[in-house]
Design an enzyme around this catalytic site. Structure first.
Site, PDB file in Angstrom:
ATOM      1  N   SER A   1       7.898 -50.948 -35.437  1.00  0.00           N
ATOM      2  CA  SER A   1       8.644 -49.536 -35.043  1.00  0.00           C
ATOM      3  C   SER A   1       9.999 -49.612 -35.662  1.00  0.00           C
ATOM      4  O   SER A   1       9.923 -49.500 -36.925  1.00  0.00           O
ATOM      5  CB  SER A   1       8.968 -49.691 -33.515  1.00  0.00           C
ATOM      6  OG  SER A   1       9.386 -48.488 -32.863  1.00  0.00           O
TER       7      SER A   1
ATOM      8  N   HIS B   1       3.877 -45.388 -35.053  1.00  0.00           N
ATOM      9  CA  HIS B   1       3.316 -45.303 -33.585  1.00  0.00           C
ATOM     10  C   HIS B   1       2.546 -43.907 -33.793  1.00  0.00           C
ATOM     11  O   HIS B   1       2.860 -42.871 -33.185  1.00  0.00           O
ATOM     12  CB  HIS B   1       4.346 -44.722 -32.516  1.00  0.00           C
ATOM     13  CG  HIS B   1       5.134 -46.073 -32.451  1.00  0.00           C
ATOM     14  ND1 HIS B   1       4.813 -47.191 -31.885  1.00  0.00           N
ATOM     15  CD2 HIS B   1       6.318 -46.358 -32.429  1.00  0.00           C
ATOM     16  CE1 HIS B   1       5.580 -48.231 -31.645  1.00  0.00           C
ATOM     17  NE2 HIS B   1       6.946 -47.691 -31.906  1.00  0.00           N
TER      18      HIS B   1
END
Length: 245
Positions: free
Chosen positions: A128, A163
């Site tokens: 992330s 993501h």
């Protein structure tokens, strides 16, 4: 002297989200030492104690030497910080707020030290925000709504979007940013994927789930983007196969 390869990895998972340990084992296997020193950097989460403890719980029984680098309650002076980071074989950066991470690193000089780790052959990786930070720019929710952030360490040319398959709006928002030039062409990482780069070139792409992919997203010259899937090697041993790329 031969300069070591400069390597980094983008992770779409790991100890914080997966229970099989496949991506973390892949990272350790890519390290340059048989029992690597692995430092977790939880800056993007504000050095959340539970996040750091989860890392230690996941890595303390592996063939490595795990540690955590806190910066919000920093204990090392400048010389100690440099010595500590340069002793690491792997620097593993956690998720959270990409913009805050970059600001804190620059305040403490960690951005410069990580470049030195990189140039000396240490493996940099993260999930992330910990994937976003290595590129020229990234797609982030650091400011609330999804937005482009034309800022990063610039160790990986282009941009990163994490993501890509799991958070609503990520895919169209990132493609729109690349199409209009707000972000350069880059890499979209689905959850479950690991992508290893050596001297800026993609050298290995793996996945812990059969249908997860890495994508190369670039302007198509007609006001839109092209999205090219990269074949992934399925982790987990014989009998497991990845689906069509």
């Amino acid at each position: 002297m031969v300069r070591p390869e400069r390597r980094l990895a983008l992770l779409g998972g790991g100890f914080s989200s997966d229970d099989d340990g496949l991506l973390d084992d892949w990272v350790l296997g890519a390290a340059a030492a048989p029992r690597p020193a692995v430092c977790f950097v939880p800056t993007a989460s504000g050095d959340a104690p539970a996040y750091a403890e989860r890392f230690l719980a996941a890595f303390r029984d592996r063939a490595c030497e795990p540690s955590v680098l806190p910066l919000f309650r920093r204990e090392l002076d400048d010389e100690g910080l440099r010595d500590f980071l340069l002793a690491q074989d792997v620097v593993y950066v956690g998720g959270g707020n990409t913009a805050n991470l970059l600001a804190v690193w620059r305040a403490h000089g960690v951005d410069r030290l990580l470049r030195e780790v990189y140039d000396r052959g240490g493996l940099l990786c993260g999930i992330s925000a910990g994937a976003n930070c290595w590129a020229d720019g990234s797609h982030t929710d650091s400011f609330g709504p999804l937005a482009h952030l034309p800022d990063g360490l610039g160790l990986l040319t282009g941009s990163v979007c994490p993501h890509y398959d799991s958070e609503p709006g990520r895919r169209p928002s990132y493609r729109a940013a690349v199409a209009r030039g707000a972000l350069p062409a880059g890499w979209a990482v689905e959850d479950g994927v690991g992508a290893l780069f050596a001297d800026g070139a993609l050298t290995d792409t793996v996945t812990r789930t059969p249908h997860a992919r890495l994508y190369r997203v670039a302007p198509d010259g007609a006001g839109g983007t092209s999205e090219i899937p990269v074949p992934c090697r399925l982790l987990g041993g014989p009998g497991r196969t990845a689906g069509p790329a």
